[in-house]
Design an enzyme around this catalytic site. Structure first.
Site, PDB file in Angstrom:
ATOM      1  N   ASP A  32       5.005   4.846   3.578  1.00  0.00           N
ATOM      2  CA  ASP A  32       4.715   6.275   3.584  1.00  0.00           C
ATOM      3  C   ASP A  32       6.024   7.024   3.770  1.00  0.00           C
ATOM      4  O   ASP A  32       6.996   6.476   4.298  1.00  0.00           O
ATOM      5  CB  ASP A  32       3.718   6.646   4.684  1.00  0.00           C
ATOM      6  CG  ASP A  32       2.883   7.877   4.319  1.00  0.00           C
ATOM      7  OD1 ASP A  32       3.450   8.798   3.691  1.00  0.00           O
ATOM      8  OD2 ASP A  32       1.684   7.925   4.646  1.00  0.00           O
ATOM      9  N   ASP A  39     -10.245  11.309  -5.833  1.00  0.00           N
ATOM     10  CA  ASP A  39     -11.436  12.148  -5.926  1.00  0.00           C
ATOM     11  C   ASP A  39     -11.193  13.325  -6.860  1.00  0.00           C
ATOM     12  O   ASP A  39     -11.998  14.251  -6.914  1.00  0.00           O
ATOM     13  CB  ASP A  39     -11.869  12.638  -4.542  1.00  0.00           C
ATOM     14  CG  ASP A  39     -10.792  13.467  -3.853  1.00  0.00           C
ATOM     15  OD1 ASP A  39      -9.646  13.498  -4.362  1.00  0.00           O
ATOM     16  OD2 ASP A  39     -11.086  14.077  -2.810  1.00  0.00           O
ATOM     17  N   ASN A  47      10.477   6.606   0.441  1.00  0.00           N
ATOM     18  CA  ASN A  47       9.866   6.958  -0.831  1.00  0.00           C
ATOM     19  C   ASN A  47       9.399   5.699  -1.532  1.00  0.00           C
ATOM     20  O   ASN A  47      10.169   4.771  -1.760  1.00  0.00           O
ATOM     21  CB  ASN A  47      10.898   7.710  -1.676  1.00  0.00           C
ATOM     22  CG  ASN A  47      10.373   8.086  -3.031  1.00  0.00           C
ATOM     23  OD1 ASN A  47      10.265   7.243  -3.907  1.00  0.00           O
ATOM     24  ND2 ASN A  47      10.056   9.352  -3.205  1.00  0.00           N
ATOM     25  N   LYS A  99     -10.716   9.525   5.246  1.00  0.00           N
ATOM     26  CA  LYS A  99     -11.107  10.898   5.554  1.00  0.00           C
ATOM     27  C   LYS A  99     -11.142  11.749   4.287  1.00  0.00           C
ATOM     28  O   LYS A  99     -11.956  12.670   4.169  1.00  0.00           O
ATOM     29  CB  LYS A  99     -10.158  11.502   6.584  1.00  0.00           C
ATOM     30  CG  LYS A  99      -8.717  11.642   6.141  1.00  0.00           C
ATOM     31  CD  LYS A  99      -7.865  12.262   7.247  1.00  0.00           C
ATOM     32  CE  LYS A  99      -6.420  12.417   6.834  1.00  0.00           C
ATOM     33  NZ  LYS A  99      -5.590  13.018   7.915  1.00  0.00           N
ATOM     34  N   TYR A 100     -10.285  11.434   3.315  1.00  0.00           N
ATOM     35  CA  TYR A 100     -10.294  12.181   2.061  1.00  0.00           C
ATOM     36  C   TYR A 100     -11.567  11.887   1.271  1.00  0.00           C
ATOM     37  O   TYR A 100     -12.142  12.772   0.640  1.00  0.00           O
ATOM     38  CB  TYR A 100      -9.056  11.832   1.233  1.00  0.00           C
ATOM     39  CG  TYR A 100      -7.772  12.216   1.922  1.00  0.00           C
ATOM     40  CD1 TYR A 100      -7.457  13.562   2.133  1.00  0.00           C
ATOM     41  CD2 TYR A 100      -6.879  11.257   2.380  1.00  0.00           C
ATOM     42  CE1 TYR A 100      -6.292  13.930   2.781  1.00  0.00           C
ATOM     43  CE2 TYR A 100      -5.711  11.609   3.029  1.00  0.00           C
ATOM     44  CZ  TYR A 100      -5.420  12.949   3.225  1.00  0.00           C
ATOM     45  OH  TYR A 100      -4.270  13.307   3.867  1.00  0.00           O
ATOM     46  N   ASP A 131      -1.597  12.469  -3.916  1.00  0.00           N
ATOM     47  CA  ASP A 131      -1.669  13.911  -4.160  1.00  0.00           C
ATOM     48  C   ASP A 131      -1.882  14.156  -5.655  1.00  0.00           C
ATOM     49  O   ASP A 131      -1.094  13.696  -6.477  1.00  0.00           O
ATOM     50  CB  ASP A 131      -0.366  14.571  -3.702  1.00  0.00           C
ATOM     51  CG  ASP A 131      -0.484  16.078  -3.600  1.00  0.00           C
ATOM     52  OD1 ASP A 131      -1.145  16.680  -4.470  1.00  0.00           O
ATOM     53  OD2 ASP A 131       0.095  16.658  -2.671  1.00  0.00           O
ATOM     54  N   LYS A 159      -1.954  21.697 -10.334  1.00  0.00           N
ATOM     55  CA  LYS A 159      -1.404  22.696 -11.256  1.00  0.00           C
ATOM     56  C   LYS A 159      -0.613  22.006 -12.365  1.00  0.00           C
ATOM     57  O   LYS A 159       0.153  21.082 -12.115  1.00  0.00           O
ATOM     58  CB  LYS A 159      -0.511  23.674 -10.498  1.00  0.00           C
ATOM     59  CG  LYS A 159      -1.269  24.531  -9.484  1.00  0.00           C
ATOM     60  CD  LYS A 159      -0.354  25.517  -8.795  1.00  0.00           C
ATOM     61  CE  LYS A 159      -1.124  26.373  -7.790  1.00  0.00           C
ATOM     62  NZ  LYS A 159      -0.232  27.333  -7.089  1.00  0.00           N
ATOM     63  N   GLU A 212       0.852  -1.189   0.000  1.00  0.00           N
ATOM     64  CA  GLU A 212       0.000   0.000   0.000  1.00  0.00           C
ATOM     65  C   GLU A 212       0.880   1.229   0.000  1.00  0.00           C
ATOM     66  O   GLU A 212       1.665   1.446   0.926  1.00  0.00           O
ATOM     67  CB  GLU A 212      -0.945   0.036   1.200  1.00  0.00           C
ATOM     68  CG  GLU A 212      -1.867   1.248   1.141  1.00  0.00           C
ATOM     69  CD  GLU A 212      -2.852   1.341   2.288  1.00  0.00           C
ATOM     70  OE1 GLU A 212      -3.563   2.363   2.353  1.00  0.00           O
ATOM     71  OE2 GLU A 212      -2.919   0.404   3.103  1.00  0.00           O
TER      72      GLU A 212
END
EC number: 2.1.1.33
Length: 263
Positions: A107, A195, A136, A233-234, A159, A163, A82
């Site tokens: 993570d 999302d 990483n 939560k996202y 993420d 932009k 994950e």
């Protein structure tokens, strides 16, 4: 202690909680920053459980071999990676739902992994089918994960770097898709969720362009791992804002008898 390529894995000591680990040549993992420190209780849990359950991935020069997951987990079982596990809500819930599958949570910031360790401590760490790597994720995939070794890769809410000038920083680029495909076993699954509609299109294009991956419908196809995940939560934030979560799934071409039996 594991060596391979440009990576060196060791127990996670000597890092500030908000210290990012150096990235590799591929896009760095797109994990949202967790800038605040860890609590005293989290630090105590970290010091107690990390030596057994965690690895710290650092750049080094010696060559070696990938992580021996059989030795690390103490059994021979399918392994899921994950990427961007955050606080570990999905990690723990999905690992508990599939006790026959071993899960490696990666993570780049220690705070989320500390939260996951505390959650593991509450349910009991004995025999837990979760291990953690601070580092990483692209570097980990390149240097600490063997080819044809993962039955699944999960990337939930990376993420989106919305932009245009930052799109090159997105995790799920064609090169990363190729690396993931190389690490998956035949019929292994890549499960991504976002999302962000623009990033979903980007992910879809990158995945569909990888010749070793083919789209799958979990409602009609037998998969080696579950793709049922708890709301993060996202996701809840997106739903409150009227947004929709887009799920994207591929499997690696080919199928083995073992892959079909592990469900």
């Amino acid at each position: 202690m594991v060596h391979h390529g440009q990576m060196h894995a060791q127990p996670g000591v000597g890092l500030r909680p908000d210290t990012p680990v150096a990235s590799g040549q591929l896009p760095s993992t797109s994990i949202r920053s967790r800038r605040s420190g860890i609590s005293k209780a989290q630090r105590e849990t970290w010091e107690r459980l990390w030596p057994e359950l965690g690895l710290l991935a650092l750049p080094q020069s010696p060559r070696g071999t990938p992580v021996d997951t059989r030795a690390w987990f103490g059994r021979d079982a399918p392994v899921v990676l994950e990427i961007g596990s955050g606080s570990g809500t999905s990690t723990l819930a999905m690992a508990k739902a599939e006790p026959h599958v071993d899960v490696i949570a990666v993570d780049v910031y220690r705070r989320g992994l500390a939260q996951l360790l505390c959650a593991i401590d509450k349910v009991g760490s004995d025999g837990i089918n979760i291990r953690l790597i601070l580092g990483n994720a692209v570097d980990v995939l390149q240097h600490l994960i063997a080819p044809d070794s993962l039955c699944g890769v999960r990337v939930f809410f990376p993420d989106p770097w919305p932009k245009a000038r930052h799109h090159k920083r997105r995790l799920l680029q064609p090169a990363t898709m190729a690396l993931i495909a190389d690490r998956l076993v035949p019929s292994g699954v890549l499960h991504a969720a976002t999302d962000h509609p623009g990033y979903a299109e980007h992910i879809a294009a990158a995945g569909d362009a990888e010749p070793r991956l083919v789209r799958v419908d979990p409602d009609t196809e037998l998969l080696p791992i579950s793709v049922v995940r708890p709301a993060t939560k996202y996701e809840r934030k997106a739903q409150l804002g009227g947004g929709a979560v887009i799920e994207l799934l591929w499997k690696k071409h080919g199928c083995s008898e073992r892959d079909l039996k592990i469900r």
